[in-house]
Design a protein around this motif. Structure first.
Motif, PDB file in Angstrom:
ATOM      1  N   ALA A  96       0.834  -1.212   0.000  1.00  8.79           N
ATOM      2  CA  ALA A  96       0.000   0.000   0.000  1.00  8.79           C
ATOM      3  C   ALA A  96       0.862   1.253   0.000  1.00  8.79           C
ATOM      4  CB  ALA A  96      -0.920  -0.008   1.222  1.00  8.79           C
ATOM      5  N   ILE A  97       1.895   1.259   0.850  1.00  8.37           N
ATOM      6  CA  ILE A  97       2.793   2.418   0.893  1.00  8.37           C
ATOM      7  C   ILE A  97       3.583   2.522  -0.401  1.00  8.37           C
ATOM      8  CG2 ILE A  97       4.792   3.433   2.051  1.00  8.37           C
ATOM      9  CD1 ILE A  97       3.793   2.281   4.660  1.00  8.37           C
ATOM     10  N   ASP A  98       4.028   1.371  -0.910  1.00  9.10           N
ATOM     11  CA  ASP A  98       4.819   1.360  -2.142  1.00  9.10           C
ATOM     12  C   ASP A  98       4.038   1.973  -3.303  1.00  9.10           C
ATOM     13  OD1 ASP A  98       7.193   0.398  -3.727  1.00  9.10           O
ATOM     14  OD2 ASP A  98       5.628  -0.749  -4.727  1.00  9.10           O
ATOM     15  N   THR A 132      -4.331   4.515   1.760  1.00  5.83           N
ATOM     16  CA  THR A 132      -3.103   4.069   2.408  1.00  5.83           C
ATOM     17  C   THR A 132      -3.213   4.175   3.925  1.00  5.83           C
ATOM     18  OG1 THR A 132      -1.794   4.797   0.494  1.00  5.83           O
ATOM     19  CG2 THR A 132      -0.603   4.411   2.545  1.00  5.83           C
ATOM     20  N   TYR A 133      -3.804   5.272   4.407  1.00  8.30           N
ATOM     21  CA  TYR A 133      -3.989   5.452   5.852  1.00  8.30           C
ATOM     22  C   TYR A 133      -4.852   4.330   6.433  1.00  8.30           C
ATOM     23  CZ  TYR A 133      -5.711   7.343  10.251  1.00  8.30           C
ATOM     24  OH  TYR A 133      -6.059   7.489  11.576  1.00  8.30           O
ATOM     25  N   LEU A 134      -5.929   3.993   5.738  1.00  5.48           N
ATOM     26  CA  LEU A 134      -6.814   2.928   6.216  1.00  5.48           C
ATOM     27  C   LEU A 134      -6.112   1.564   6.200  1.00  5.48           C
ATOM     28  CD1 LEU A 134     -10.176   3.942   4.498  1.00  5.48           C
ATOM     29  CD2 LEU A 134      -9.611   4.118   6.924  1.00  5.48           C
ATOM     30  N   MET A 135      -5.229   1.362   5.213  1.00  9.90           N
ATOM     31  CA  MET A 135      -4.477   0.111   5.148  1.00  9.90           C
ATOM     32  C   MET A 135      -3.509  -0.019   6.315  1.00  9.90           C
ATOM     33  SD  MET A 135      -5.056  -1.975   2.543  1.00  9.90           S
ATOM     34  CE  MET A 135      -3.498  -2.804   2.272  1.00  9.90           C
ATOM     35  N   LEU A 136      -3.007   1.123   6.814  1.00  6.28           N
ATOM     36  CA  LEU A 136      -2.001   1.100   7.867  1.00  6.28           C
ATOM     37  C   LEU A 136      -2.608   1.071   9.264  1.00  6.28           C
ATOM     38  CD1 LEU A 136       0.577   3.718   6.489  1.00  6.28           C
ATOM     39  CD2 LEU A 136       0.595   1.234   6.251  1.00  6.28           C
ATOM     40  N   ILE A 278      -7.896  -0.622   0.250  1.00 11.91           N
ATOM     41  CA  ILE A 278      -7.527  -1.163  -1.056  1.00 11.91           C
ATOM     42  C   ILE A 278      -8.462  -0.635  -2.139  1.00 11.91           C
ATOM     43  CG2 ILE A 278      -7.429  -3.283  -2.442  1.00 11.91           C
ATOM     44  CD1 ILE A 278      -6.502  -4.753   0.053  1.00 11.91           C
ATOM     45  N   LEU A 279      -9.757  -0.586  -1.818  1.00  8.55           N
ATOM     46  CA  LEU A 279     -10.744  -0.092  -2.783  1.00  8.55           C
ATOM     47  C   LEU A 279     -10.496   1.376  -3.132  1.00  8.55           C
ATOM     48  CD1 LEU A 279     -14.009  -1.758  -1.408  1.00  8.55           C
ATOM     49  CD2 LEU A 279     -12.717  -2.402  -3.453  1.00  8.55           C
TER      50      LEU A 279
END
Length: 290
Positions: A96-98, A132-136, A278-279
């Motif tokens: 996600a960060i990448d 990205t924030y939600l993924m982390l 991701i969405l």
């Protein structure tokens, strides 16, 4: 047909992260990067000879070669950071960060190349940042994996380093690729990455650990190099046949493949927020295709 190649490129790129994660579990990340780069160099030069562009190396100007080398150094730094992050953190979070490298690339292109940064790109940037924030973000009580427990937030710093260097690769590569066949430019950059990776191995004195790598790690490290090579072959084939802007964005959708593999193969936990993340990242990428 070109869209099939673009989707295959994204699929192989997504699989690369999973294979590499398994391969570097008990291996130094710099050493693993150096080994897999050998495989990638073979693939990249194979592509050069397939398209017959090897003769163009004698016509490259000094300025162009300089930017190709700088782009290669940035690529090497990005790979070293990426695999250091993969060894320490969860694949889905690192990926996600990448993929936030899209944001840095648009910003650097605006500042350095003077490319337009309109409303559409700003909306895309916002979606990717929120995603990205939600993924982390973790749920309360969610347990960190063993790698994150040992290294704290180091994996995150490496992941952001990977994204920033990847964006610099794109900007420097755009300058350096002027007047150079794309496959040849990629092959030259990959040689620089190979040299850089092995220098890092010898500086850190990890070359002796090559004898300690077990057969399983060797297999998955080499497979990750092969999938990267296959991804590149499909990617450049798609570029030859289709629209470059669409091909690039489809390739970035590899995050969906990576997240899916990390859930089903590595058994990494996916929360509602991470799925929404991701969405949103995917939506931000697709928004640029409209």
């Amino acid at each position: 047909m070109w869209m099939i190649f673009a989707l295959c490129s994204a699929g192989f790129a997504g699989a690369t992260a999973i294979l590499a994660k398994i391969g570097i579990k008990d291996t130094d990340s710099n050493l693993a990067t150096a080994i897999r780069t050998v495989v990638i160099v073979i693939f990249s030069w194979l592509m050069v000879f397939i398209v017959g562009s090897q003769g163009g190396i004698y016509r490259i100007e000094a300025k162009t070669l300089l930017f190709l080398v700088l782009s290669g150094i940035a690529t090497g730094a990005s790979w070293l950071c990426y695999f250091a992050a993969l060894r320490r953190g969860e694949v889905s979070r690192v990926a996600a960060i990448d993929k936030s490298s899209i944001i840095f690339t648009m910003l650097f292109a605006f500042l350095v190349l003077g490319e337009d940064l309109g409303v559409r790109k700003l909306i895309s940037i916002a979606l990717i940042i929120i995603g990205t924030y939600l993924m982390l973000e973790r749920k309360k009580g969610e347990v960190e994996n063993e790698g994150e427990k040992r290294t704290g937030k180091a994996w995150m710093l490496y992941a952001f380093g990977s994204a920033i260097f990847a964006s610099l690769t794109a900007v420097l590569g755009k300058i350096g690729i002027d007047g150079v066949e794309s496959n040849l430019g990629t092959a030259i950059r990959t040689v620089v990455v190979l040299m850089m990776a092995w220098i890092m191995v010898f500086v850190s004195k990890k070359q002796y650990e090559i004898k300690k790598i077990d057969k399983k790690s060797w297999l998955f490290i080499c497979l990750s190099g092969i999938t990267t090579g296959l991804s590149w072959l499909c990617y450049y084939r798609a570029l030859q046949m289709g629209q470059a802007g669409i091909v690039v964005m489809i390739d970035k959708l590899s995050i969906v493949v990576t997240a899916g593999f990390s859930f089903f193969i590595l058994k990494e936990r996916m929360t509602r927020k991470s799925v929404l993340g991701i969405l949103l990242i995917t939506g931000g990428i697709l928004w640029l295709l409209i």
